[in-house]
Design a protein around this motif. Structure first.
Motif, mmCIF file in Angstrom:
data_model
loop_
_atom_site.group_PDB
_atom_site.id
_atom_site.type_symbol
_atom_site.label_atom_id
_atom_site.label_comp_id
_atom_site.label_asym_id
_atom_site.label_seq_id
_atom_site.Cartn_x
_atom_site.Cartn_y
_atom_site.Cartn_z
ATOM 1 N N THR A 110 0.844 -1.208 0.000
ATOM 2 C CA THR A 110 0.000 0.000 0.000
ATOM 3 C C THR A 110 0.874 1.252 0.000
ATOM 4 O O THR A 110 0.575 2.232 -0.706
ATOM 5 C CB THR A 110 -0.951 -0.023 1.217
ATOM 6 O OG1 THR A 110 -1.665 -1.260 1.199
ATOM 7 C CG2 THR A 110 -1.935 1.127 1.179
ATOM 8 N N ALA A 114 0.984 4.310 -2.674
ATOM 9 C CA ALA A 114 0.832 5.708 -2.249
ATOM 10 C C ALA A 114 2.000 6.539 -2.780
ATOM 11 O O ALA A 114 1.820 7.650 -3.298
ATOM 12 C CB ALA A 114 0.752 5.789 -0.726
ATOM 13 N N MET A 167 5.374 4.718 4.400
ATOM 14 C CA MET A 167 5.415 5.845 3.454
ATOM 15 C C MET A 167 6.552 6.799 3.854
ATOM 16 O O MET A 167 7.295 7.310 3.004
ATOM 17 C CB MET A 167 4.056 6.554 3.494
ATOM 18 C CG MET A 167 3.909 7.700 2.542
ATOM 19 S SD MET A 167 3.779 7.129 0.827
ATOM 20 C CE MET A 167 3.254 8.662 0.046
ATOM 21 N N SER A 215 -0.375 13.096 2.702
ATOM 22 C CA SER A 215 -0.814 11.739 2.370
ATOM 23 C C SER A 215 -1.605 11.167 3.547
ATOM 24 O O SER A 215 -1.186 11.271 4.703
ATOM 25 C CB SER A 215 0.421 10.871 2.051
ATOM 26 O OG SER A 215 0.023 9.611 1.575
ATOM 27 N N HIS A 217 -3.402 8.297 5.812
ATOM 28 C CA HIS A 217 -3.239 6.874 6.193
ATOM 29 C C HIS A 217 -3.992 6.571 7.476
ATOM 30 O O HIS A 217 -3.456 5.917 8.371
ATOM 31 C CB HIS A 217 -1.742 6.550 6.351
ATOM 32 C CG HIS A 217 -0.963 6.811 5.102
ATOM 33 N ND1 HIS A 217 -0.970 5.947 4.031
ATOM 34 C CD2 HIS A 217 -0.207 7.880 4.721
ATOM 35 C CE1 HIS A 217 -0.232 6.454 3.055
ATOM 36 N NE2 HIS A 217 0.236 7.625 3.447
ATOM 37 N N ILE A 243 -2.587 13.038 -1.423
ATOM 38 C CA ILE A 243 -2.567 11.615 -1.784
ATOM 39 C C ILE A 243 -3.500 10.888 -0.819
ATOM 40 O O ILE A 243 -3.406 11.074 0.401
ATOM 41 C CB ILE A 243 -1.133 11.021 -1.643
ATOM 42 C CG1 ILE A 243 -0.103 11.839 -2.428
ATOM 43 C CG2 ILE A 243 -1.108 9.547 -2.063
ATOM 44 C CD1 ILE A 243 -0.334 11.909 -3.920
ATOM 45 N N ASN A 244 -4.385 10.067 -1.342
ATOM 46 C CA ASN A 244 -5.273 9.301 -0.456
ATOM 47 C C ASN A 244 -5.344 7.843 -0.891
ATOM 48 O O ASN A 244 -5.814 7.526 -1.984
ATOM 49 C CB ASN A 244 -6.682 9.910 -0.421
ATOM 50 C CG ASN A 244 -7.540 9.290 0.670
ATOM 51 O OD1 ASN A 244 -7.049 8.474 1.463
ATOM 52 N ND2 ASN A 244 -8.807 9.671 0.728
ATOM 53 N N THR A 245 -4.832 6.967 -0.008
ATOM 54 C CA THR A 245 -4.937 5.522 -0.256
ATOM 55 C C THR A 245 -5.703 4.856 0.887
ATOM 56 O O THR A 245 -5.633 3.636 1.037
ATOM 57 C CB THR A 245 -3.533 4.868 -0.369
ATOM 58 O OG1 THR A 245 -2.758 5.251 0.768
ATOM 59 C CG2 THR A 245 -2.819 5.258 -1.634
ATOM 60 N N GLY A 297 -4.500 -0.441 -3.657
ATOM 61 C CA GLY A 297 -3.354 -0.272 -2.754
ATOM 62 C C GLY A 297 -2.688 -1.592 -2.378
ATOM 63 O O GLY A 297 -1.465 -1.716 -2.389
#
Ligand code: DGY
Length: 338
Positions: A110, A114, A167, A215, A217, A243-245, A297
């Motif tokens: 994931t 990302a 990340m 980002s 999470h 950023i969106n995962t 992801g």
């Protein structure tokens, strides 16, 4: 004297999964696999749950209190995901049903995606690919397809659990500064790995004001739902990238479209939207500075096989009379088998 015949346990699997995990379940129970591209509709889920001892579910299966109430034999809901926001975990706990999930094995996959979205958005990779395919590559241009630097910039992490930290490690390898959202007192602090001493915990306002890339999470909960909205976009550095995962509903999507159109946000890399799949006429699809992937992801071959293995183990654990090894509601008092 005849002995009572013990019925085989019944497991409903809502999509085809890795064959090795499937075989292990087949050896222990009677299996029904919903072998379609689209998830089972609510009516099919309801009727399958009426006779199932276990369900192996996906993020696309909404298992609400009504479903749980209509499942008298059910003892475990094993979700093929780390997130369990598709399940009414409180209702399951009240009913004595364990909820299993698959943390850990999808962390690196994931974080890879990302970081890939961050790079694709910053350097306009998807847009440049469309440009080439459309036959627009006529020459090299000094001002063509200019993007943003990744090295020497600042990444702000909203959520500093396993995936957020993975990340951070990638970002540090690229020479980025890393900020993360500091936990408020009273909140459980995530275990932090020693290599991340250079990351700095800050407040949300400071993180938004200082980050070139933000980002997300965090899991989707009542607290995190729409936690990034108009106020937060207004606090971001002009020209930041989001950023969106995690889950689409963590972001107020209409406010994000506004921020992208006004230029407050220079771009967004999204693996998740609200709803999923994204509506064909969603304004995000008209914006060149947005990269969207279809919730992939954890979709590496190895990660999905490991997720299926853990999801199977979680069911087999309950059949053996114990809680799932990866349990989202460890406080549950497991109901007796019927
Ligand atoms: C998860 O694990 O929660 C993902 O969103 C599905 O892979």
């Amino acid at each position: 004297m005849s002995r009572p015949v013990r019925q085989r346990k019944k497991v409903f699997i809502t999509r085809a999964i890795d064959p090795a995990a499937l075989m292990r379940l087949c050896a222990a129970a009677q299996i029904f696999v919903w072998d379609e591209e689209m998830p089972p509709p609510a009516s099919a889920l309801l009727s399958a749950l009426a006779g199932a001892d276990a369900i192996l579910s996906m993020v696309t299966d909404k298992i609400d209190a009504r479903m749980i109430a209509s499942a008298p034999r059910l003892r475990v809901i094993s979700n093929l995901a780390v997130g369990v926001d598709n399940i009414d975990v409180e209702a399951a706990t009240r009913a004595g049903i364990a909820v299993g999930h698959t943390p850990g094995v999808l962390t690196e996959a994931t974080a890879d995606l990302a970081f890939g979205l961050l790079m694709a958005t910053a350097r306009r990779i998807a847009e440049a690919d469309r440009h080439v395919r459309a036959g627009k590559w006529r020459t090299w241009g000094p001002m063509t397809m200019l993007g943003r630097d990744i090295h020497s910039s600042t990444l702000g992490l909203i959520g500093f659990g396993a995936i957020g930290q993975a990340m951070a490690r990638r970002a540090m390898g690229f020479g980025m500064r890393v900020l993360y959202l500091k936990h408020r007192s009273g909140q459980r602090k995530p275990r932090r790995d020693a290599g991340l001493a250079g990351a700095t915990g800050v407040s949300l306002n400071r993180l938004l004001a200082r980050s070139d890339y933000v980002s997300i999470h965090v899991p989707l909960t009542e607290k995190t739902s729409r936690m990034i909205g108009a106020r937060e976009f207004a606090l971001m550095k002009p020209g930041a990238i989001l950023i969106n995962t995690s889950r689409g509903a963590v972001v107020d999507q209409a406010a994000m479209v506004g921020a992208l159109k006004s230029g407050r946000l220079a771009g967004a890399g999204l693996d998740v939207t609200d709803p999923e799949p994204i509506a064909p006429r969603d304004p995000l699809l008209q914006l060149d500075n947005v990269v969207i992937t279809p919730h992939i992801g954890s979709a590496s071959i190895a990660a999905r096989a490991s997720m299926a293995a853990i999801a199977a183990d979680n069911i087999l654990d309950v059949f053996a009379g114990r809680l799932p090894r990866r349990c989202a509601n460890p406080q549950v008092h497991l109901r007796h088998p019927k």
